[in-house]
Design an enzyme around this catalytic site. Structure first.
Site, PDB file in Angstrom:
ATOM      1  CB  SER A   1      34.404  24.925  -2.957  1.00 14.72           C
ATOM      2  OG  SER A   1      33.881  24.183  -4.082  1.00 14.72           O
ATOM      3  CB  SER A   2      33.529  19.281  -2.558  1.00 11.56           C
ATOM      4  OG  SER A   2      32.387  19.877  -3.387  1.00 11.56           O
ATOM      5  CB  CYS A   3      35.070  22.557  -7.064  1.00  8.95           C
ATOM      6  SG  CYS A   3      35.765  23.930  -6.664  1.00  8.95           S
TER       7      CYS A   3
ATOM      8  CE1 TYR B   1      35.018  30.148  -6.533  1.00 11.24           C
ATOM      9  CE2 TYR B   1      34.830  27.983  -6.131  1.00 11.24           C
ATOM     10  CZ  TYR B   1      34.786  29.302  -5.780  1.00 11.24           C
ATOM     11  OH  TYR B   1      33.870  29.373  -4.665  1.00 11.24           O
TER      12      TYR B   1
ATOM     13  CE  LYS C   1      36.826  29.756  -3.102  1.00 13.96           C
ATOM     14  NZ  LYS C   1      36.652  30.589  -1.952  1.00 13.96           N
TER      15      LYS C   1
ATOM     16  N   PRO D   1      33.380  22.881   2.418  1.00 14.08           N
ATOM     17  CG  PRO D   1      32.062  24.978   2.365  1.00 14.08           C
ATOM     18  CD  PRO D   1      33.427  24.424   1.895  1.00 14.08           C
TER      19      PRO D   1
ATOM     20  CG  LEU E   1      27.159  24.996   1.187  1.00 11.68           C
ATOM     21  CD1 LEU E   1      27.870  26.460   1.404  1.00 11.68           C
ATOM     22  CD2 LEU E   1      27.096  24.177   2.575  1.00 11.68           C
TER      23      LEU E   1
ATOM     24  CG  HIS F   1      24.871  25.610  -7.032  1.00 16.79           C
ATOM     25  ND1 HIS F   1      25.299  26.351  -5.897  1.00 16.79           N
ATOM     26  CD2 HIS F   1      25.986  25.441  -7.748  1.00 16.79           C
ATOM     27  CE1 HIS F   1      26.412  26.803  -6.171  1.00 16.79           C
ATOM     28  NE2 HIS F   1      26.937  26.319  -7.261  1.00 16.79           N
TER      29      HIS F   1
ATOM     30  CD1 TRP G   1      17.755  20.669 -17.904  1.00 18.45           C
ATOM     31  CD2 TRP G   1      20.062  20.986 -18.146  1.00 18.45           C
ATOM     32  NE1 TRP G   1      17.940  21.733 -18.539  1.00 18.45           N
ATOM     33  CE2 TRP G   1      19.281  21.976 -18.949  1.00 18.45           C
ATOM     34  CE3 TRP G   1      21.478  20.856 -18.096  1.00 18.45           C
ATOM     35  CZ2 TRP G   1      19.855  23.024 -19.504  1.00 18.45           C
ATOM     36  CZ3 TRP G   1      22.077  22.013 -18.715  1.00 18.45           C
ATOM     37  CH2 TRP G   1      21.384  22.945 -19.252  1.00 18.45           C
TER      38      TRP G   1
ATOM     39  CG  ASP H   1      23.487  11.956 -16.291  1.00 21.18           C
ATOM     40  OD1 ASP H   1      22.521  12.889 -16.088  1.00 21.18           O
ATOM     41  OD2 ASP H   1      23.379  11.087 -16.335  1.00 21.18           O
TER      42      ASP H   1
HETATM   43  N1  LIG Z   1      27.142  27.791  -2.218  1.00 24.29           N
HETATM   44  C1  LIG Z   1      27.723  26.650  -2.381  1.00 24.29           C
HETATM   45  O1  LIG Z   1      27.031  25.599  -2.645  1.00 24.29           O
HETATM   46  C2  LIG Z   1      29.060  26.592  -1.647  1.00 24.29           C
HETATM   47  C3  LIG Z   1      29.506  25.106  -1.593  1.00 24.29           C
HETATM   48  C4  LIG Z   1      30.750  24.964  -1.184  1.00 24.29           C
HETATM   49  C5  LIG Z   1      31.797  26.233  -0.788  1.00 24.29           C
HETATM   50  N2  LIG Z   1      31.026  27.487  -1.137  1.00 24.29           N
HETATM   51  C6  LIG Z   1      32.117  28.454  -0.585  1.00 24.29           C
HETATM   52  O2  LIG Z   1      31.558  29.383   0.267  1.00 24.29           O
HETATM   53  C7  LIG Z   1      32.059  30.914   0.004  1.00 24.29           C
HETATM   54  C8  LIG Z   1      30.965  31.658  -0.209  1.00 24.29           C
HETATM   55  O3  LIG Z   1      29.934  31.323  -1.007  1.00 24.29           O
HETATM   56  P1  LIG Z   1      28.707  31.808  -1.172  1.00 24.29           P
HETATM   57  O4  LIG Z   1      27.749  30.501  -1.880  1.00 24.29           O
HETATM   58  O5  LIG Z   1      27.995  32.408  -0.007  1.00 24.29           O
HETATM   59  O6  LIG Z   1      28.818  32.906  -2.412  1.00 24.29           O
HETATM   60  P2  LIG Z   1      27.802  34.041  -2.801  1.00 24.29           P
HETATM   61  O7  LIG Z   1      26.370  33.875  -2.204  1.00 24.29           O
HETATM   62  O8  LIG Z   1      27.916  34.292  -4.203  1.00 24.29           O
HETATM   63  O9  LIG Z   1      28.388  35.164  -1.771  1.00 24.29           O
HETATM   64  C9  LIG Z   1      29.533  35.794  -2.041  1.00 24.29           C
HETATM   65  C10 LIG Z   1      29.972  37.120  -1.125  1.00 24.29           C
HETATM   66  O10 LIG Z   1      31.096  37.570  -1.548  1.00 24.29           O
HETATM   67  C11 LIG Z   1      31.282  38.849  -1.748  1.00 24.29           C
HETATM   68  N3  LIG Z   1      32.285  39.392  -2.684  1.00 24.29           N
HETATM   69  C12 LIG Z   1      32.277  39.109  -3.764  1.00 24.29           C
HETATM   70  N4  LIG Z   1      33.391  39.618  -4.315  1.00 24.29           N
HETATM   71  C13 LIG Z   1      33.805  40.686  -3.571  1.00 24.29           C
HETATM   72  C14 LIG Z   1      34.931  41.600  -3.378  1.00 24.29           C
HETATM   73  N5  LIG Z   1      35.494  41.946  -4.584  1.00 24.29           N
HETATM   74  N6  LIG Z   1      34.892  42.287  -2.403  1.00 24.29           N
HETATM   75  C15 LIG Z   1      34.092  42.098  -1.191  1.00 24.29           C
HETATM   76  N7  LIG Z   1      33.115  41.307  -1.203  1.00 24.29           N
HETATM   77  C16 LIG Z   1      32.944  40.281  -2.294  1.00 24.29           C
HETATM   78  C17 LIG Z   1      30.040  39.347  -2.011  1.00 24.29           C
HETATM   79  O11 LIG Z   1      29.341  40.489  -1.529  1.00 24.29           O
HETATM   80  P3  LIG Z   1      28.444  41.557  -1.976  1.00 24.29           P
HETATM   81  O12 LIG Z   1      27.033  40.922  -1.740  1.00 24.29           O
HETATM   82  O13 LIG Z   1      28.389  42.740  -0.852  1.00 24.29           O
HETATM   83  O14 LIG Z   1      28.745  41.827  -3.183  1.00 24.29           O
HETATM   84  C18 LIG Z   1      28.916  38.247  -1.569  1.00 24.29           C
HETATM   85  O15 LIG Z   1      28.314  38.534  -0.504  1.00 24.29           O
HETATM   86  C19 LIG Z   1      32.867  30.680  -1.175  1.00 24.29           C
HETATM   87  O16 LIG Z   1      34.164  30.708  -0.824  1.00 24.29           O
HETATM   88  C20 LIG Z   1      32.327  29.110  -1.903  1.00 24.29           C
HETATM   89  O17 LIG Z   1      33.540  28.707  -2.496  1.00 24.29           O
HETATM   90  C21 LIG Z   1      30.020  27.903  -1.384  1.00 24.29           C
END
Ligand SMILES: NC(=O)c1ccc[n+]([C@@H]2O[C@H](COP(=O)([O-])OP(=O)(O)OC[C@H]3O[C@@H](n4cnc5c(N)ncnc54)[C@H](OP(=O)(O)O)[C@@H]3O)[C@@H](O)[C@H]2O)c1
Length: 316
Positions: A108-110, A137, A141, A164, A167, A180, A203, A270
């Site tokens: 993640s960009s964080c 977090y 990462k 990324p 998103l 978000h 906000w 902000d």
């Molecule tokens: N969303 C963003 O804006 C964004 C931006 C940059 C990077 N990312 C990265 O992309 C990745 C996915 O993010 P996301 O937004 O798709 O997250 P999300 O929608 O919260 O989905 C996370 C998934 O992880 C699974 N999970 C969590 N704990 C688990 C465990 N103990 N065992 C097995 N599965 C587990 C969950 O499965 P279940 O549904 O089956 O519980 C869920 O499907 C992350 O690494 C995040 O840092 C996201």
């Protein structure tokens, strides 16, 4: 990747994982390995070993993570650092030991320093302090991408790391407490329109600038990089342009059809004035996003409306 290869999408019900599955299915991949966290808790090393030993996936997309906003990160720092370290350590190590050909780790960009020069290039990793609210977090990462680099160096394991930007898209979290900014705005404007409100309050001052990438573009980039990128260096994936929160709110209001006014609650913080990824490396590899922000918001809003009762945070 060949269409007959077995592909494990870890986290397939999440925003990123579900986009990867949509894309892989559309492309004709038939051997997708999918497990919910209830079926396979990736924090459990023995369970992960058992799964890899039986299934031997050829390719792994690691999109499973404990993800959350500032509030969740601040309230549960131990859960965030432990769960993410466990998930990624178990999966990366098992993938290497059970013969996975290639693994793509999602960061993640964080991970970049709080005061990194904008736009943030891959080279600014570990050049300054992190944003304190999500350092648990971010540290996990960073450990994940370093683990991919270390396994490549020591064992020749083909693991790559993709970072990324923010998103959005179908399957997003629309809970006003934990979502978000973009899905939160979609929900706020939709509900204000339904109630016939005259104004919606945003906000902060509306001036911070942020970057947003449609998750289907990210899935496209992940498949592209899985097929073509073989380097130790992490790689940013973003839209390459940013918008102010006020501009974003205008687009969302327009898409949703909210005709009232916007007010800004300047008492609310902000955050960083600007957060934009430098995407020149991925661009040089020949990949660029295609989903314009307005079109992406339109299709996300349509998805939100047709999934109102199943969407995270939207059921009454
Ligand atoms: N969303 C963003 O804006 C964004 C931006 C940059 C990077 N990312 C990265 O992309 C990745 C996915 O993010 P996301 O937004 O798709 O997250 P999300 O929608 O919260 O989905 C996370 C998934 O992880 C699974 N999970 C969590 N704990 C688990 C465990 N103990 N065992 C097995 N599965 C587990 C969950 O499965 P279940 O549904 O089956 O519980 C869920 O499907 C992350 O690494 C995040 O840092 C996201």
């Amino acid at each position: 990747m060949n269409k007959s290869d077995s592909v494990f999408v870890a986290g397939h019900r999440g925003l990123v994982g579900s986009a990867l599955v949509r894309r892989l299915q559309r492309d004709g991949f038939e051997r997708l390995l999918l497990r919910t966290s209830a079926e396979l808790d990736l924090r459990n090393q023995a369970a992960v070993e058992g799964f890899f030993n039986t299934e031997r996936p050829a390719y792994v997309f690691l999109a499973a993570a404990r993800v959350g906003g500032i509030h969740a990160n601040n309230s549960y720092p131990a859960d965030f650092i432990r769960d993410n370290l466990q998930i990624q350590t178990n999966v990366i190590d098992a993938a290497y030991r059970y013969g996975t050909q290639k693994l793509l780790f999602l960061g993640s960009s964080c991970i970049y320093p709080k005061h990194a020069p904008q736009p943030m290039s891959e080279d600014c990793l570990l050049t300054g302090p992190l944003e304190p609210t999500n350092e648990w977090y971010a540290i996990a990462k960073i450990a994940g991408l370093k683990m991919c680099q270390a396994y490549r160096r020591q064992y020749g394991f083909n693991a790559i790391s993709v970072m990324p930007t923010n998103l959005y898209g179908p399957g997003d979290n629309f809970d006003l407490q934990s979502s978000h900014v973009l899905p939160a705005l979609i929900r706020k404007f939709h509900e204000a329109k339904e109630r016939g409100d005259a104004t919606v309050q945003i906000w902060g001052t509306g001036t911070p600038r942020r970057e947003f990438l449609h998750v289907d573009d990210l899935a496209d980039a992940c498949l592209y990089l899985m097929d073509r990128y073989e380097e130790e260096q992490l790689i940013n994936v973003g839209w390459g342009k940013d918008v102010s929160i006020a501009e974003l709110a205008d687009i969302v209001a327009n898409v949703v059809g909210f005709r009232g006014g916007l007010t800004f609650d300047c008492q609310k913080p902000d955050g960083t004035p600007r957060k934009l990824l430098d995407t020149s490396r991925v661009a040089r590899l020949g990949w660029s996003p295609t989903i314009e922000l307005r079109h992406g918001i339109q299709s996300t809003f349509e998805w939100f409306r047709s999934n109102l009762n199943e969407t995270r945070g939207t059921s009454i």
